[in-house]
Design a protein around this motif. Structure first.
Motif, mmCIF file in Angstrom:
data_model
loop_
_atom_site.group_PDB
_atom_site.id
_atom_site.type_symbol
_atom_site.label_atom_id
_atom_site.label_comp_id
_atom_site.label_asym_id
_atom_site.label_seq_id
_atom_site.Cartn_x
_atom_site.Cartn_y
_atom_site.Cartn_z
ATOM 1 N N LYS A 1 157.613 71.617 34.277
ATOM 2 C CA LYS A 1 158.218 70.532 33.495
ATOM 3 C C LYS A 1 157.244 69.398 33.193
ATOM 4 O O LYS A 1 156.210 69.255 33.847
ATOM 5 N N ILE A 2 157.641 68.614 32.189
ATOM 6 C CA ILE A 2 156.849 67.469 31.754
ATOM 7 C C ILE A 2 157.568 66.200 32.176
ATOM 8 O O ILE A 2 158.769 66.058 31.938
ATOM 9 N N ILE A 3 156.860 65.301 32.828
ATOM 10 C CA ILE A 3 157.417 64.013 33.222
ATOM 11 C C ILE A 3 156.575 62.935 32.535
ATOM 12 O O ILE A 3 155.368 62.835 32.788
ATOM 13 N N VAL A 4 157.206 62.191 31.642
ATOM 14 C CA VAL A 4 156.483 61.142 30.916
ATOM 15 C C VAL A 4 156.687 59.811 31.636
ATOM 16 O O VAL A 4 157.813 59.424 31.922
ATOM 17 N N LEU A 5 155.603 59.141 31.976
ATOM 18 C CA LEU A 5 155.667 57.889 32.729
ATOM 19 C C LEU A 5 154.994 56.783 31.921
ATOM 20 O O LEU A 5 153.841 56.937 31.476
ATOM 21 N N GLU A 6 155.707 55.703 31.724
ATOM 22 C CA GLU A 6 155.167 54.622 30.901
ATOM 23 C C GLU A 6 154.259 53.726 31.730
ATOM 24 O O GLU A 6 154.601 53.327 32.843
ATOM 25 N N VAL A 7 153.082 53.453 31.166
ATOM 26 C CA VAL A 7 152.130 52.548 31.821
ATOM 27 C C VAL A 7 151.604 51.543 30.799
ATOM 28 O O VAL A 7 151.601 51.821 29.598
ATOM 29 N N PRO A 8 151.151 50.370 31.276
ATOM 30 C CA PRO A 8 150.600 49.400 30.324
ATOM 31 C C PRO A 8 149.262 49.905 29.787
ATOM 32 O O PRO A 8 148.598 50.715 30.419
ATOM 33 N N SER A 9 148.899 49.417 28.614
ATOM 34 C CA SER A 9 147.577 49.786 28.101
ATOM 35 C C SER A 9 146.651 48.588 28.281
ATOM 36 O O SER A 9 147.081 47.445 28.178
ATOM 37 N N TYR A 10 145.431 48.875 28.582
ATOM 38 C CA TYR A 10 144.452 47.801 28.751
ATOM 39 C C TYR A 10 143.644 47.639 27.471
ATOM 40 O O TYR A 10 143.426 48.599 26.730
ATOM 41 N N GLU A 11 143.205 46.430 27.262
ATOM 42 C CA GLU A 11 142.435 46.101 26.063
ATOM 43 C C GLU A 11 141.107 46.858 26.051
ATOM 44 O O GLU A 11 140.780 47.562 25.102
ATOM 45 N N ARG A 12 140.350 46.732 27.146
ATOM 46 C CA ARG A 12 139.025 47.367 27.220
ATOM 47 C C ARG A 12 139.175 48.837 27.608
ATOM 48 O O ARG A 12 139.903 49.174 28.538
ATOM 49 N N TRP A 13 138.417 49.710 26.917
ATOM 50 C CA TRP A 13 138.533 51.137 27.233
ATOM 51 C C TRP A 13 138.049 51.447 28.645
ATOM 52 O O TRP A 13 138.567 52.351 29.302
ATOM 53 N N GLN A 14 137.094 50.649 29.114
ATOM 54 C CA GLN A 14 136.616 50.858 30.480
ATOM 55 C C GLN A 14 137.757 50.666 31.474
ATOM 56 O O GLN A 14 137.853 51.396 32.472
ATOM 57 N N ASP A 15 138.621 49.691 31.185
ATOM 58 C CA ASP A 15 139.777 49.467 32.054
ATOM 59 C C ASP A 15 140.813 50.585 31.905
ATOM 60 O O ASP A 15 141.431 50.996 32.885
ATOM 61 N N VAL A 16 140.977 51.073 30.681
ATOM 62 C CA VAL A 16 141.895 52.202 30.465
ATOM 63 C C VAL A 16 141.467 53.365 31.361
ATOM 64 O O VAL A 16 142.281 53.963 32.064
ATOM 65 N N SER A 17 140.178 53.653 31.355
ATOM 66 C CA SER A 17 139.660 54.764 32.147
ATOM 67 C C SER A 17 139.755 54.468 33.656
ATOM 68 O O SER A 17 140.277 55.275 34.429
ATOM 69 N N MET A 18 139.292 53.279 34.058
ATOM 70 C CA MET A 18 139.212 52.965 35.490
ATOM 71 C C MET A 18 140.574 52.784 36.148
ATOM 72 O O MET A 18 140.755 53.142 37.305
ATOM 73 N N ARG A 19 141.509 52.200 35.416
ATOM 74 C CA ARG A 19 142.821 51.917 36.014
ATOM 75 C C ARG A 19 143.618 53.175 36.325
ATOM 76 O O ARG A 19 144.672 53.117 36.970
ATOM 77 N N ARG A 20 143.124 54.322 35.849
ATOM 78 C CA ARG A 20 143.768 55.583 36.221
ATOM 79 C C ARG A 20 143.803 55.735 37.734
ATOM 80 O O ARG A 20 144.755 56.277 38.297
#
Ligand code: 2GW
Ligand code: MN
Length: 299
Positions: free
Chosen positions: A115-134
Motif C-alpha cells: 500500500k501507499i501512505i501519503v504523508l504531508e510535510v512542509p517544504s523548505y525554501e532551500r533545496w539543501q534543506d529539502v534534502s537534509m531535512r529528510r
C-alpha cells in the motif's frame, strides 16, 4: 570464470554434485574487512532468502520524498517498484510530499499486502534543506509510525526508476550503498567533508567506502539511530554556520564510518547511466532518471 578450474567448479556446483551456491565473483569485493557481505549479482540465492524472509513474516517500508516539482517522479518510481521491488512481499510506500493532491494514488492498483501512505510535510525554501531535512522526518516517523508497521526501512531518492530486481537480499540491520561515481576510486578522492570543525569531518586517511545519500536502510531502530545522529549533527553544524559539502550524504558517511553497515549494496543498486556500463556491472537494478536541472530544481 577466471580460469578453467573456476569454470569447472561453477558447473559442478550447479549440477548435482553439491547443493550449495558457489560465490563465483572474482572481479569485485564481495565482503568488507568487518565481514559484512557486499551484495552483487551471483553472490546469493534469492530463493533461499525469500523462503527465509517469508517464514519470518518480514514487512518492508520504503521512504521517498517528493517536494515541490519532484512529484513528477512519483509515477515512474511506484510503477517500476511494483515491477521489481520486493515482488511477492508486503510493502508500505511512505510518500512524503508538500503537494498531497499531485499524487493520485488511485491510478496505481496495488496487490494485497502492498500500500501507499501519503504523508504531508512542509517544504523548505532551500533545496539543501529539502534534502537534509529528510533525516529529521525519517527519524520522527520511525518512532511514531514505522516501528508499528514495518520491520525494515529502505530510504531512497525519488528521481529514480527500478529496472531490475531488488529483493530481500538487501535487507539487514543496517545497510549502505556504494556511490556509483566513487566506486573503485582512491579513498583520498572520496568527497567526504574535510573541514575538521564539521560534525561530518572525515580525515583523508580514514573511510571505508563512499556511500550514497540516496539509498540506505535497515531495521527501523537502526534507521532511527542513523537519522537521529545525522539530524543532530546537522543542527550542531548549523549553529556554527557550517553545512557539510554533500549535505545529508556527508553526515551519512560519517555515521557509517563509525557504525559499520551489516550489509553493503553494490552499485547495481544505485546506478547512473551517465557513468556507462562497466564490465563488473551485471545488473542495473535502480537507475537515476535524467532530469533537466534548471527546469526541475527551480520552483
Ligand atoms: C531541488 C533542487 C535541487 C536539489 C534537490 C531538490 C529537491 C529534492 C526538490 O525540490 N524536491 C525533493 O523532493 N527533493 C528530494 O531530495 C527528492 O527526494 C530527491 O531525490 C532528494 C535529493 O535531491 P536530488 O535527487 O535532486 O539530488 P541528487 O540526486 O544529486 O542527490 C544526492 O545528493 C543529495 C545531497 O546533495 C542527497 O544526499 C541525495 O540522497 C543524493 O542522492
Ligand atoms: Mn537523486
Amino acid at each position: 570464470g577466471c580460469c578453467t578450474s573456476c569454470a569447472r567448479m561453477t558447473s559442478l556446483a550447479f549440477s548435482t554434485v553439491h547443493p550449495f551456491w558457489v560465490i563465483v565473483r572474482n572481479d569485485v569485493m564481495v565482503m568488507t574487512p568487518w565481514l559484512s557481505p557486499i551484495i552483487w549479482n551471483g553472490t546469493y540465492s534469492i530463493d533461499i532468502l525469500n523462503e527465509q524472509f517469508h517464514k519470518r513474516g518480514g514487512r518492508v517500508g520504503v521512504t521517498v520524498f517528493a517536494i515541490k516539482k519532484y512529484t513528477v517522479f512519483l509515477k515512474m518510481f511506484i510503477e517500476t517498484a511494483e515491477q521489481f521491488f520486493m515482488v511477492g512481499h508486503p510493502v508500505n510506500y511512505y510518500i512524503f510530499t508538500d503537494r498531497v493532491n499531485d499524487f493520485n494514488g488511485s491510478s496505481v492498483v496495488l496487490p494485497e499486502g502492498r500500500k501507499i501512505i501519503v504523508l504531508e510535510v512542509p517544504s523548505y525554501e532551500r533545496w539543501q534543506d529539502v534534502s537534509m531535512r529528510r533525516m529529521e522526518t525519517i527519524r520522527d516517523y520511525s518512532q511514531k509510525l514505522f516501528v508499528n508497521e514495518v520491520d525494515y526501512l529502505v530510504c531512497v531518492d525519488v528521481d529514480m526508476k527500478f529496472s531490475d530486481d531488488v529483493g530481500v537480499e538487501i535487507l539487514s540491520d543496517l545497510f549502505g550503498t556504494l556511490h556509483p561515481g566513487l566506486y573503485g576510486k582512491a579513498r583520498e578522492s572520496f568527497t567526504y567533508e574535510r573541514n575538521p570543525q564539521s560534525e561530518a569531518y572525515i580525515p583523508t586517511d580514514k573511510g571505508d567506502f563512499y556511500y550514497a545519500g540516496g539509498y540506505f536502510g535497515g531495521k527501523v531502530e537502526e534507521v532511527y539511530k542513523l537519522t537521529n545522529f545525522c539530524h543532530n549533527a546537522m543542527l550542531t553544524d548549523k549553529k556554527k554556520n557550517i553545512e557539510a559539502v554533500w549535505h545529508d550524504e556527508s553526515y551519512l558517511n560519517k555515521y557509517l564510518l563509525h557504525y559499520k553497515p551489516t550489509k553493503v549494496l553494490s552499485p547495481e543498486y544505485l546506478w547512473d547511466n551517465s557513468f556507462g556500463v562497466p564490465g563488473f556491472l551485471r545488473r542495473r537494478r535502480f537507475v537515476a532518471v535524467p532530469k533537466n536541472h534548471n527546469e526541475i530544481r527551480n520552483k
